[in-house]
Design a protein around this motif. Structure first.
Motif, mmCIF file in Angstrom:
data_model
loop_
_atom_site.group_PDB
_atom_site.id
_atom_site.type_symbol
_atom_site.label_atom_id
_atom_site.label_comp_id
_atom_site.label_asym_id
_atom_site.label_seq_id
_atom_site.Cartn_x
_atom_site.Cartn_y
_atom_site.Cartn_z
ATOM 1 N N CYS A 781 0.855 -1.205 0.000
ATOM 2 C CA CYS A 781 0.000 0.000 0.000
ATOM 3 C C CYS A 781 0.887 1.250 0.000
ATOM 4 O O CYS A 781 1.725 1.431 0.894
ATOM 5 N N LEU A 782 0.690 2.149 -0.993
ATOM 6 C CA LEU A 782 1.530 3.337 -1.138
ATOM 7 C C LEU A 782 1.393 4.266 0.070
ATOM 8 O O LEU A 782 2.379 4.768 0.607
ATOM 9 N N GLN A 783 0.152 4.523 0.498
ATOM 10 C CA GLN A 783 -0.058 5.427 1.632
ATOM 11 C C GLN A 783 0.587 4.884 2.902
ATOM 12 O O GLN A 783 1.182 5.620 3.682
ATOM 13 N N SER A 784 0.464 3.570 3.099
ATOM 14 C CA SER A 784 1.036 2.946 4.290
ATOM 15 C C SER A 784 2.555 3.069 4.294
ATOM 16 O O SER A 784 3.179 3.375 5.308
ATOM 17 N N VAL A 785 3.166 2.836 3.124
ATOM 18 C CA VAL A 785 4.637 2.883 3.043
ATOM 19 C C VAL A 785 5.134 4.308 3.254
ATOM 20 O O VAL A 785 6.073 4.561 4.010
ATOM 21 N N LEU A 786 4.467 5.296 2.570
ATOM 22 C CA LEU A 786 4.908 6.681 2.698
ATOM 23 C C LEU A 786 4.596 7.247 4.086
ATOM 24 O O LEU A 786 5.206 8.209 4.533
ATOM 25 N N GLY A 787 3.625 6.664 4.755
ATOM 26 C CA GLY A 787 3.245 7.161 6.069
ATOM 27 C C GLY A 787 4.101 6.632 7.208
ATOM 28 O O GLY A 787 3.930 7.052 8.360
ATOM 29 N N GLN A 788 5.010 5.715 6.921
ATOM 30 C CA GLN A 788 5.867 5.164 7.990
ATOM 31 C C GLN A 788 6.883 6.195 8.453
ATOM 32 O O GLN A 788 7.414 6.978 7.668
ATOM 33 N N ARG A 789 7.103 6.229 9.756
ATOM 34 C CA ARG A 789 8.122 7.130 10.315
ATOM 35 C C ARG A 789 9.498 6.504 10.127
ATOM 36 O O ARG A 789 9.728 5.360 10.482
ATOM 37 N N VAL A 790 10.394 7.262 9.545
ATOM 38 C CA VAL A 790 11.765 6.783 9.299
ATOM 39 C C VAL A 790 12.704 7.528 10.231
ATOM 40 O O VAL A 790 12.670 8.765 10.289
ATOM 41 N N GLU A 791 13.501 6.805 10.949
ATOM 42 C CA GLU A 791 14.463 7.425 11.861
ATOM 43 C C GLU A 791 15.620 8.005 11.048
ATOM 44 O O GLU A 791 16.330 7.285 10.341
ATOM 45 N N LEU A 792 15.789 9.330 11.143
ATOM 46 C CA LEU A 792 16.862 10.010 10.406
ATOM 47 C C LEU A 792 17.903 10.523 11.401
ATOM 48 O O LEU A 792 17.572 10.868 12.539
ATOM 49 N N PRO A 793 19.164 10.615 11.000
ATOM 50 C CA PRO A 793 20.195 11.149 11.904
ATOM 51 C C PRO A 793 19.941 12.620 12.203
ATOM 52 O O PRO A 793 19.263 13.332 11.434
ATOM 53 N N GLU A 794 20.501 13.097 13.330
ATOM 54 C CA GLU A 794 20.229 14.465 13.790
ATOM 55 C C GLU A 794 20.708 15.516 12.801
ATOM 56 O O GLU A 794 20.096 16.572 12.641
ATOM 57 N N ASP A 795 21.817 15.276 12.120
ATOM 58 C CA ASP A 795 22.397 16.295 11.224
ATOM 59 C C ASP A 795 21.832 16.221 9.809
ATOM 60 O O ASP A 795 22.332 16.881 8.902
ATOM 61 N N PHE A 796 20.769 15.407 9.599
ATOM 62 C CA PHE A 796 20.274 15.212 8.236
ATOM 63 C C PHE A 796 19.706 16.511 7.651
ATOM 64 O O PHE A 796 19.917 16.813 6.477
ATOM 65 N N HIS A 797 18.985 17.302 8.483
ATOM 66 C CA HIS A 797 18.333 18.500 7.923
ATOM 67 C C HIS A 797 19.350 19.564 7.504
ATOM 68 O O HIS A 797 19.047 20.434 6.694
ATOM 69 N N TYR A 798 20.594 19.489 8.025
ATOM 70 C CA TYR A 798 21.614 20.446 7.592
ATOM 71 C C TYR A 798 22.038 20.189 6.150
ATOM 72 O O TYR A 798 22.259 21.123 5.375
ATOM 73 N N SER A 799 22.147 18.943 5.780
ATOM 74 C CA SER A 799 22.660 18.587 4.445
ATOM 75 C C SER A 799 21.555 18.078 3.518
ATOM 76 O O SER A 799 21.836 17.529 2.462
ATOM 77 N N TYR A 800 20.279 18.304 3.901
ATOM 78 C CA TYR A 800 19.179 17.741 3.129
ATOM 79 C C TYR A 800 19.132 18.318 1.713
ATOM 80 O O TYR A 800 18.986 17.589 0.732
ATOM 81 N N GLU A 801 19.294 19.645 1.563
ATOM 82 C CA GLU A 801 19.191 20.272 0.237
ATOM 83 C C GLU A 801 20.314 19.810 -0.685
ATOM 84 O O GLU A 801 20.101 19.582 -1.883
#
Length: 822
Positions: A781-801
């Motif tokens: 199920c696409l909605q179920s897969v996209l709706g899962q919470r994925v644990e990301l490292p703390e510094d991910f939002h700095y290098s996301y772009e």
């Protein structure tokens, strides 16, 4: 895993032509004469096989003769400390509560940081475990107080404290590095380890042995100690794993000061205690068959083997040479015609006698009977009636009533019945019905009778049921689900050994190779004498003789411990699960265990079994109770008065049993026995007149008989007759004729690879917790897969772009590729 990828002991038992090397010229005649004399003089050995020797013998083998001065040292340290506590009283005069108080004091003193003080306290504890021998008058008293003190020490928690100290000593890098740098290692380098291992061995061995007068609290303590040793309580793994680690560390040359004999003895006794001995194994096998609803065992193999009588060995080469010379001189006596029933009676009495018409045994001096001094009935006079039965080997009170006929009930496998029916159907009908063993339509009446007889003797082993169940679990993992595995001590030990199993097996075989009497001293071989060589080498002839006996005894004890340990592991793993047994067997085969055992037997086995490498007056507890007589070179040369050496005969039987287990039902491994020319080596081992040893030699000869050729069978009819009389029959096994040789190609690698594949599937299914299981459910199920919470490292939002630019926007996407057919 390929055999050539593994580190293996190098074993040379053959020369370039594949023949056994022998001396030339007159030496051959001398060797044959010695062999002949030893075979003619060999008496029946009154040997009773068991898990271990007598308790006193097992305790005495813990100590080398070089350690003898340390008994007094242990006593002195104990009395020095005890004097201040007891105020003139002796240990045996104290009440139990007072003894417990003193042991608690010693336990506290073990935790001091000063290494020398700890060693003194450990020696005092060792003196208690040895039975406060200075306060005893007899060996019985020493054993009594040793038993009392050991249960007291266990009750006070001494074993756990010793285990912590042992772990510290194993991890003592300073001691290891200094030992590696030393050119010569002696007893002094392993003092602390030897004291700790001695106490632990005394505790394990004393608690393991049950006696009739044991108190109820001692029986409860035994069960508790047994469970404790077999459970993963020590750093999450059983105690045996720590000892296996010591063995591998020693063999990798990282800790050459480890006292290997004591480690191996303690490891063997720990496995024996936690998993059980041969009697327990038989009981577990009976219960296992009941659980699987299999037919009961046709007989108790232990009782059958004990009731067997040894047969006389075949004539040696020297005897045959003498007979030929007598024929040339015209001294050949003529034998009168003998009734056939007389010959049958005689042959039935002695399977090794008179089976080959070419063997000339007419002269009275060539009496090769099982009883010394007995005159051959065929040589006595003209025989008209059958000879009288031979006199019993034992007094009538001890005589065992043997059943008439063969000792073993014949067995047939399901596979044998299928093969028989397939051959019969092809012959009489022209087509087969696969694995159907019930449909007999179109087959003649004799085939019906044959199938009925085969089915009467059909035997289904626990291993066959386990293999069938494993195949079902592999084929239907979703339907059958997870297998429930019982947490037995054997299962926990296998789980702990599995990651480093090949290292453990290779290390044990390296030690066995180093301790074998046929091994030559090499510069790169392991030094197993670290815990027997004194600091100062001997000066006098007497000291040199004593050290020589000590070194030989030391090697014999190591062989005894390793052979018993390997056999126990193979038997317990086979009963627990056949694939656990198969992986250990395969590691042994890849590490050259088969040629190593054959090399061990490629010696004068009679002299090895009758070796007198022991000095009775120096054995514990004799040496601490009685006055020490003056040792002389003559008394050392004389040795003890025993007919044979128990430990050496025990080791030989164990090694033969291991060889049997490795080669049974394995065509490629049986061919290894043929290629290594094991038949003459094994045939020489038949000179030992002990029924159990002869049985396992005959089993090994039986499986390769069909590949040795007609000439070999023709000239070894005595051996063939003995095989028929003593070894179990498989009803449609043509072991004596060799009709299926052309149909059985020898592809060692293919057979072993197929076996390894089955083993790896079993281990992966049962023990691989992080497996990427192909049958795991998938979320579509696409909605179920996209709706899962994925644990990301703390510094991910700095290098996301930056990540988005690099991985998504800058990557060209071939949209038309989605429209094309794959």
């Amino acid at each position: 895993m390929q055999a050539e990828d593994m580190e293996v002991p190098i074993i040379n038992i053959l020369n370039d032509n594949g023949d056994r090397q022998r001396p030339k010229g007159k030496d051959v005649f001398k060797d044959l004469q010695k062999e002949s004399e030893s075979s003619m003089e060999s008496p029946n050995l009154e040997f009773e096989y068991g898990d271990t020797d007598a308790l006193t013998a097992e305790l005495s083998e813990l100590y080398s003769y070089t350690e003898e001065p340390e008994f007094a040292l242990n006593r002195d340290y104990f009395e020095e400390d005890f004097r201040s506590h007891a105020r003139g009283r002796r240990w045996i005069e104290l009440k139990v509560e007072e003894q417990k108080t003193y042991v608690m004091r010693l336990l506290d003193a073990l935790e001091v940081t000063d290494r020398d003080k700890r060693l003194k306290v450990a020696r005092a504890i060792l003196y208690l475990a040895q039975g406060v021998f200075d306060e005893c008058d007899t060996e019985v008293d020493v054993l009594h107080w040793s038993r009392h003190n050991v249960f007291l020490l266990y009750d006070m928690g001494i074993f756990t404290a010793l285990l912590e100290l042992l772990s510290m000593e194993i991890d003592n890098n300073q001691a290891c590095s200094s030992a590696v740098r030393k050119p010569a290692i002696s007893l002094a380098d392993s003092t602390e380890l030897r004291v700790l291992l001695s106490i632990m061995y005394l505790m394990v061995e004393t608690v393991r042995v049950q006696t009739e007068d044991d108190r109820p609290e001692w029986r409860a303590a035994r069960e508790a100690f047994k469970n404790e040793l077999g459970s993963p309580l020590y750093n999450g793994e059983p105690f045996a794993l720590l000892l296996f680690t010591m063995v591998t560390k020693f063999c990798s040359m990282n800790a050459p000061h480890f006292p290997m004999k004591k480690v191996l003895l303690l490891l063997w006794k720990t496995i024996l205690f936690t998993l059980g001995g041969f009697e327990e194994l038989q009981g577990m096998k009976v219960r296992g068959r009941e659980r699987l609803n299999l037919a009961p065992l046709p007989e108790d193999s232990i009782k059958v083997v004990r009731a067997m009588r040894a047969a006389s060995p075949p004539a040696s080469a020297m005897e045959l040479i003498e007979q030929q010379q007598q024929q040339k001189r015209g001294r050949r006596s003529r034998r009168p015609l003998v009734k056939q029933d007389s010959l049958d009676t005689y042959n039935e009495r002695d399977p090794f006698k008179n089976d080959d018409a070419r063997d000339e045994e007419e002269d009275a001096e060539d009496t090769d009977s099982g009883i010394e001094g007995e005159v051959d009935p065929l040589d006595r006079d003209v025989i008209i009636q059958p000879p009288p039965p031979p006199p019993p080997l034992r007094p009538p009170t001890e005589k065992v009533n043997l059943p008439k006929g063969l000792p073993w009930a014949p067995k047939v496998r399901e596979k044998d019945i299928e093969h028989f029916l397939e051959t019969s159907r092809n012959k009489f009908i022209g087509f087969t019905l696969g694995n159907d063993t019930d449909t007999l339509v179109g087959l003649p009446r004799p085939i019906h009778e044959s199938v009925k007889t085969l089915k009467q003797h059909k035997y289904v082993s626990i291993a066959e049921v386990q293999i069938q169940k494993e195949d079902e679990l592999q084929q239907c993992p979703m339907t059958l689900g997870e297998e429930e595995v019982e947490e037995t001590p054997t299962e926990m030990l296998y789980l702990g050994m599995l990651p480093n199993l090949s290292q453990y097996v290779i290390a044990l075989l390296k030690l066995l190779l180093a301790a074998a009497p046929t091994s030559k001293a090499k510069t790169d071989s392991i030094n197993i004498l670290a815990d027997v060589l004194p600091e100062e080498m001997p000066i006098t002839v007497l000291q040199s003789m004593k050290l020589g006996i000590d070194v030989n005894r030391h090697k014999e004890i190591i062989v005894k411990a390793i052979s018993a340990l390997l056999l126990l592991l193979l038997k317990h793993f086979k009963l627990n699960h056949i694939y656990q047994f198969e992986i250990v067997s395969q590691h042994l085969v890849f590490a050259n265990c088969i040629p190593l055992i054959l090399k061990f037997f490629n010696q004068n086995i009679m002299s090895y079994i009758s070796a007198k490498n022991s000095i009775c007056v120096l054995d514990f507890p004799n040496c601490v109770v009685h006055e020490m007589p003056e040792l002389t070179a003559e008394s050392l040369e004389a040795g003890d008065s025993n007919q044979f050496c128990w430990r050496n005969l025990f080791s030989c039987i164990n090694l033969l049993r291991i060889l049997n287990k490795l080669t049974k039902w394995k065509h490629s491994r049986t061919m290894m026995l043929v290629v290594f020319k094991s038949a003459p080596i094994l045939k020489r081992a038949l000179k030992v007149k002990q029924a159990m040893m002869q049985l396992y030699v005959l089993k090994l000869l039986k499986i390769q008989t069909k590949y040795l050729g007609r000439q070999w069978r023709k000239s070894n009819m005595k051996t063939m007759s003995a095989i028929y009389q003593k070894v179990r029959h498989r009803l449609n096994d043509d072991w004596a004729y060799g009709n299926d040789i052309d149909a059985r190609p020898w592809d060692f690698q293919a057979e072993e690879c197929a076996l390894r594949e089955s083993i790896e599937k079993f281990n992966s299914r049962r023990y691989d917790k992080n497996k990427n299981w192909e049958f795991a459910p998938v979320d579509n199920c696409l909605q179920s897969v996209l709706g899962q919470r994925v644990e990301l490292p703390e510094d991910f939002h700095y290098s996301y772009e930056m990540w988005l630019e690099r991985e998504v926007f800058s990557q060209p996407i071939q949209w038309e590729g989605l429209l094309q057919n794959p």
